[in-house]
Motif scaffolding. Structure first.
Motif, PDB file in Angstrom:
ATOM      1  N   ARG A 117       0.870  -1.188   0.000  1.00  0.00           N
ATOM      2  CA  ARG A 117       0.000   0.000   0.000  1.00  0.00           C
ATOM      3  C   ARG A 117       0.903   1.234   0.000  1.00  0.00           C
ATOM      4  NH1 ARG A 117      -3.531   3.197   3.355  1.00  0.00           N
ATOM      5  NH2 ARG A 117      -2.567   2.510   5.297  1.00  0.00           N
ATOM      6  N   ALA A 118       0.659   2.138  -0.937  1.00  0.00           N
ATOM      7  CA  ALA A 118       1.437   3.379  -1.010  1.00  0.00           C
ATOM      8  C   ALA A 118       0.512   4.564  -0.745  1.00  0.00           C
ATOM      9  CB  ALA A 118       2.066   3.530  -2.397  1.00  0.00           C
ATOM     10  N   VAL A 119       1.004   5.526   0.021  1.00  0.00           N
ATOM     11  CA  VAL A 119       0.252   6.770   0.231  1.00  0.00           C
ATOM     12  C   VAL A 119       1.133   7.936  -0.197  1.00  0.00           C
ATOM     13  CG1 VAL A 119      -0.777   8.313   1.952  1.00  0.00           C
ATOM     14  CG2 VAL A 119      -1.158   5.847   2.107  1.00  0.00           C
ATOM     15  N   ILE A 120       0.546   8.809  -1.012  1.00  0.00           N
ATOM     16  CA  ILE A 120       1.229  10.035  -1.426  1.00  0.00           C
ATOM     17  C   ILE A 120       0.545  11.210  -0.748  1.00  0.00           C
ATOM     18  CG2 ILE A 120       1.613  11.617  -3.364  1.00  0.00           C
ATOM     19  CD1 ILE A 120       1.887   9.196  -5.195  1.00  0.00           C
ATOM     20  N   GLU A 171       6.073  -2.978 -17.061  1.00  0.00           N
ATOM     21  CA  GLU A 171       5.243  -4.098 -16.602  1.00  0.00           C
ATOM     22  C   GLU A 171       4.888  -3.931 -15.123  1.00  0.00           C
ATOM     23  OE1 GLU A 171       6.921  -7.959 -17.417  1.00  0.00           O
ATOM     24  OE2 GLU A 171       4.991  -8.946 -17.122  1.00  0.00           O
ATOM     25  N   LYS A 172       5.861  -3.517 -14.301  1.00  0.00           N
ATOM     26  CA  LYS A 172       5.562  -3.287 -12.870  1.00  0.00           C
ATOM     27  C   LYS A 172       4.441  -2.243 -12.738  1.00  0.00           C
ATOM     28  CE  LYS A 172       7.453  -2.027  -8.325  1.00  0.00           C
ATOM     29  NZ  LYS A 172       8.565  -1.610  -7.470  1.00  0.00           N
ATOM     30  N   ASN A 173       4.469  -1.257 -13.612  1.00  0.00           N
ATOM     31  CA  ASN A 173       3.465  -0.187 -13.540  1.00  0.00           C
ATOM     32  C   ASN A 173       2.042  -0.660 -13.831  1.00  0.00           C
ATOM     33  OD1 ASN A 173       4.939   1.956 -12.641  1.00  0.00           O
ATOM     34  ND2 ASN A 173       5.504   2.686 -14.692  1.00  0.00           N
ATOM     35  N   LYS A 174       1.909  -1.827 -14.460  1.00  0.00           N
ATOM     36  CA  LYS A 174       0.549  -2.347 -14.701  1.00  0.00           C
ATOM     37  C   LYS A 174      -0.099  -2.784 -13.391  1.00  0.00           C
ATOM     38  CE  LYS A 174       1.443  -4.051 -19.326  1.00  0.00           C
ATOM     39  NZ  LYS A 174       2.094  -5.204 -19.937  1.00  0.00           N
ATOM     40  N   PHE A 175       0.721  -3.040 -12.383  1.00  0.00           N
ATOM     41  CA  PHE A 175       0.208  -3.575 -11.113  1.00  0.00           C
ATOM     42  C   PHE A 175       0.490  -2.662  -9.913  1.00  0.00           C
ATOM     43  CE2 PHE A 175       1.657  -7.086 -13.827  1.00  0.00           C
ATOM     44  CZ  PHE A 175       0.520  -7.873 -13.893  1.00  0.00           C
ATOM     45  N   SER A 176       1.502  -1.839 -10.031  1.00  0.00           N
ATOM     46  CA  SER A 176       2.130  -1.252  -8.842  1.00  0.00           C
ATOM     47  C   SER A 176       1.248  -0.314  -8.023  1.00  0.00           C
ATOM     48  CB  SER A 176       3.410  -0.540  -9.297  1.00  0.00           C
ATOM     49  OG  SER A 176       3.666   0.592  -8.551  1.00  0.00           O
ATOM     50  N   HIS A 177       1.346  -0.487  -6.700  1.00  0.00           N
ATOM     51  CA  HIS A 177       0.727   0.388  -5.710  1.00  0.00           C
ATOM     52  C   HIS A 177       1.123   1.844  -5.934  1.00  0.00           C
ATOM     53  CE1 HIS A 177       4.523  -1.428  -4.760  1.00  0.00           C
ATOM     54  NE2 HIS A 177       4.828  -0.448  -3.938  1.00  0.00           N
ATOM     55  N   ALA A 182       0.007   7.300  -7.935  1.00  0.00           N
ATOM     56  CA  ALA A 182       0.468   8.378  -8.827  1.00  0.00           C
ATOM     57  C   ALA A 182      -0.604   8.741  -9.854  1.00  0.00           C
ATOM     58  CB  ALA A 182       1.759   7.966  -9.538  1.00  0.00           C
ATOM     59  N   ASP A 183      -1.359   7.734 -10.328  1.00  0.00           N
ATOM     60  CA  ASP A 183      -2.443   8.013 -11.287  1.00  0.00           C
ATOM     61  C   ASP A 183      -3.468   8.965 -10.671  1.00  0.00           C
ATOM     62  OD1 ASP A 183      -1.378   6.422 -13.252  1.00  0.00           O
ATOM     63  OD2 ASP A 183      -2.725   4.719 -12.899  1.00  0.00           O
TER      64      ASP A 183
END
Ligand code: IMP
Length: 194
Positions: A117-120, A171-177, A182-183
Motif C-alpha cells: 500500500r502506497a500513500v502520497i 510491466e511493474k506499472n501495470k500492477f504497482s501500488h 500516482a495516477d
C-alpha cells in the motif's frame, strides 16, 4: 513544463513515479534540487509519514511537493512488516536481510497473501491532498529477478506469475501500488488545471 519536487532520497522511487506520471510533469528528487535532508519516518501510519515528508520539504522550500510512504502487509504475519518495512531486519536498512527475514518467518507457511500500500501526500498551492494505491499479491518461496528494489524479488502481484523484480518498469506499472497512487495524483492535477 510543471516541475514538482518529490521528498525522497530514493532514486528508484523517483524513476518509478516519473515513469508513472509520464512527461507532462517533471519530477525532481531532493538531490536534484540540491536539498540535503534526512527525513524521518516517525509515525505508525503511511499517511502520517507521507505527510511528514511533504510538510517538512514544503516548510524548507515553499515549493509544490509530495512525499510518499509504502507499507507491505503479510496476512499470515498479522500485517508485518507493515509500515516499518525498510528497517524490518535492523537499522541498517539492508534490503536483502529484510527479504530473507520475511522468507524465514514464512517458512512452511502456505498462506502467502500480502499487499503493498502506497500513500502520497501532495502539497499543492499550500493545501495538502492524500492519494492511496494498493497492490494485492503473494510472497514467493524464493527471491527471483534482478530488477526493482527492496522486496521486489519476493512479491508476485495478483494476475502475474512473475515477481516485481522479474519485470521491467512498464510491466511493474501495470500492477504497482505506487503507480496507482500516482495516477490519482495526476488526475487531481489535471482536474485542478496545472
Ligand atoms: P519507504 O519507507 O516507503 O521509503 O520504503 C522503504 C523501503 O520499503 C524500501 O527501501 C523498500 O525496501 C521497501 N519498498 C518500498 N516500495 C517498494 C516497492 O515498490 N517494491 C519493493 N519494496 C519496496
Amino acid at each position: 513544463m510543471t516541475t514538482i519536487l518529490f521528498a525522497t532520497n530514493n532514486q528508484h522511487k523517483v524513476n518509478e513515479i516519473q515513469s508513472a506520471i509520464g512527461r507532462q510533469i517533471d519530477v525532481i528528487s531532493l538531490a536534484q534540487a540540491g536539498i540535503d535532508v534526512d527525513i524521518p519516518e516517525p509515525y505508525d501510519t503511511l499517511e502520517g509519514n507521507a505527510s511528514e515528508k511533504s510538510r517538512k520539504v514544503h516548510g524548507l522550500t515553499g515549493l509544490n511537493c509530495f512525499g510518499e510512504d509504502t507499507g507491505l502487509e503479510v496476512r499470515a504475519l498479522n500485517g508485518e512488516p507493515g509500515v516499518k518495512l525498510a528497517r524490518y531486519a535492523g537499522e541498517e536498512k539492508d534490503s536483502y536481510k529484510n527479504l530473507k527475514k520475511l522468507l524465514k518467518k514464512l517458512d512452511g507457511e502456505p498462506d502467502r497473501r500480502a499487499r503493498f500500500r502506497a500513500v502520497i501526500s501532495l502539497i499543492w498551492k499550500g493545501s495538502e491532498y492524500l492519494f492511496e494505491g494498493v497492490c494485492e499479491g503473494t510472497i514467493s518461496y524464493d527471491p527471483r529477478g534482478s530488477g526493482g528494489f527492496g522486496y521486489d524479488p519476493v512479491f508476485i502481484p495478483a494476475g502475474s506469475g512473475k515477481t516485481f523484480a522479474e519485470m521491467d518498469l512498464d510491466e511493474k506499472n501495470k500492477f504497482s501500488h505506487r503507480k496507482r497512487a500516482a495516477d490519482k495524483l495526476v488526475l487531481f492535477l489535471k482536474e485542478s488545471g496545472f
